[in-house]
Design a protein around this motif. Structure first.
Motif, PDB file in Angstrom:
ATOM      1  N   GLU A  49       0.791  -1.271  -0.060  1.00 46.05           N
ATOM      2  CA  GLU A  49      -0.177  -0.061   0.065  1.00 46.05           C
ATOM      3  C   GLU A  49       0.988   1.237  -0.144  1.00 46.05           C
ATOM      4  O   GLU A  49       2.028   1.483   0.700  1.00 46.05           O
ATOM      5  N   VAL A  50       0.731   1.947  -0.753  1.00 44.33           N
ATOM      6  CA  VAL A  50       1.190   3.379  -0.966  1.00 44.33           C
ATOM      7  C   VAL A  50       0.521   4.550  -0.409  1.00 44.33           C
ATOM      8  O   VAL A  50      -0.629   4.652  -0.401  1.00 44.33           O
ATOM      9  N   ASP A  51       1.201   5.168   0.277  1.00 49.25           N
ATOM     10  CA  ASP A  51       0.772   6.390   1.168  1.00 49.25           C
ATOM     11  C   ASP A  51       0.369   7.416   0.102  1.00 49.25           C
ATOM     12  O   ASP A  51       1.144   7.641  -0.547  1.00 49.25           O
ATOM     13  N   PRO A  52      -0.845   7.855   0.474  1.00 52.19           N
ATOM     14  CA  PRO A  52      -1.291   8.930  -0.400  1.00 52.19           C
ATOM     15  C   PRO A  52      -0.684  10.248  -0.544  1.00 52.19           C
ATOM     16  O   PRO A  52      -0.404  11.042  -1.259  1.00 52.19           O
ATOM     17  N   SER A  74       2.819  10.413  -0.050  1.00 54.88           N
ATOM     18  CA  SER A  74       4.014   9.921  -0.427  1.00 54.88           C
ATOM     19  C   SER A  74       4.485  10.630  -1.616  1.00 54.88           C
ATOM     20  O   SER A  74       4.024  10.876  -2.642  1.00 54.88           O
ATOM     21  N   SER A  92       6.548   9.952  -3.845  1.00 49.77           N
ATOM     22  CA  SER A  92       6.831   8.872  -5.057  1.00 49.77           C
ATOM     23  C   SER A  92       5.340   8.897  -5.732  1.00 49.77           C
ATOM     24  O   SER A  92       5.663   8.515  -7.199  1.00 49.77           O
ATOM     25  N   ARG A  93       4.418   9.533  -5.498  1.00 53.14           N
ATOM     26  CA  ARG A  93       3.347   9.629  -6.418  1.00 53.14           C
ATOM     27  C   ARG A  93       3.088  10.892  -7.527  1.00 53.14           C
ATOM     28  O   ARG A  93       2.396  11.067  -8.237  1.00 53.14           O
ATOM     29  N   HIS A 101       4.498  13.521 -10.184  1.00 51.35           N
ATOM     30  CA  HIS A 101       4.463  13.561 -11.713  1.00 51.35           C
ATOM     31  C   HIS A 101       5.228  14.878 -12.128  1.00 51.35           C
ATOM     32  O   HIS A 101       4.570  15.816 -11.629  1.00 51.35           O
TER      33      HIS A 101
END
Length: 168
Positions: A6-9, A11, A13-14, A16
């Motif tokens: 699960e990716v932390d919202p 984060s 890393s999301r 662009h």
């Protein structure tokens, strides 16, 4: 448990890159700018035509000014009234100018020039200078130059009364 993490919202890393739109082209301009340009060109053309017509309509003033400069250089003061009469004939109807002499002529010059230089000022010398060839010898040089200045001012400032009308 799931196989995907699960990716932390929140984060990073999301994130662009921001896609920037291409810049607006310089040409062709928007229709509003075309309308503004068209109106500006029309106003510029109208101003140029009006200036050309004014320049052409005032050609007689430039010619009279040159003639008055010649009169001053030659000190032929007796010709001052003649130059003014020719200038008036170029502008006003012949019937209202040609027969004027003496105080009527001076009153005409004052009325059309918007001054009192001819009936009450230095321009009074015109009646003496114009009709008596020996008068130039009796009029002082200062008085003759003052009359010349009044004549020059009249040439530059006279206005045609709409009731009298103009030839042109």
């Amino acid at each position: 448990m799931s196989t995907q993490q699960e990716v932390d919202p929140g984060s990073l890393s999301r994130l662009h890159d921001i896609v920037v739109a291409d810049p607006a082209p310089f040409w062709p301009p928007a229709p509003g700018w075309i309308a503004v340009l068209a109106v500006a060109l029309l106003l510029l053309a109208a101003g140029a035509v009006a200036a050309a017509l004014r320049w052409r309509a005032n050609a007689y003033r430039r010619a009279a000014s040159r003639e008055l400069e010649r009169v001053e250089a030659a000190q032929e003061w007796a010709q001052l009234s003649e130059v003014l009469k020719r200038t008036a004939l170029a502008t006003f109807p012949r019937e209202s100018v040609a027969g004027l002499t003496g105080t009527d002529w001076l009153a005409f010059l004052d009325r059309t020039g918007g001054t009192r230089d001819f009936t009450e000022g230095p321009g009074r010398a015109l009646t003496t200078l114009a009709y008596d060839p020996r008068a130039a010898e009796r009029v002082s040089d200062d008085d003759a130059r003052a009359a010349h200045r009044a004549c020059t001012a009249w040439v530059q400032r006279h206005r045609v009364d709409r009731a009298e009308g103009a030839v042109r």
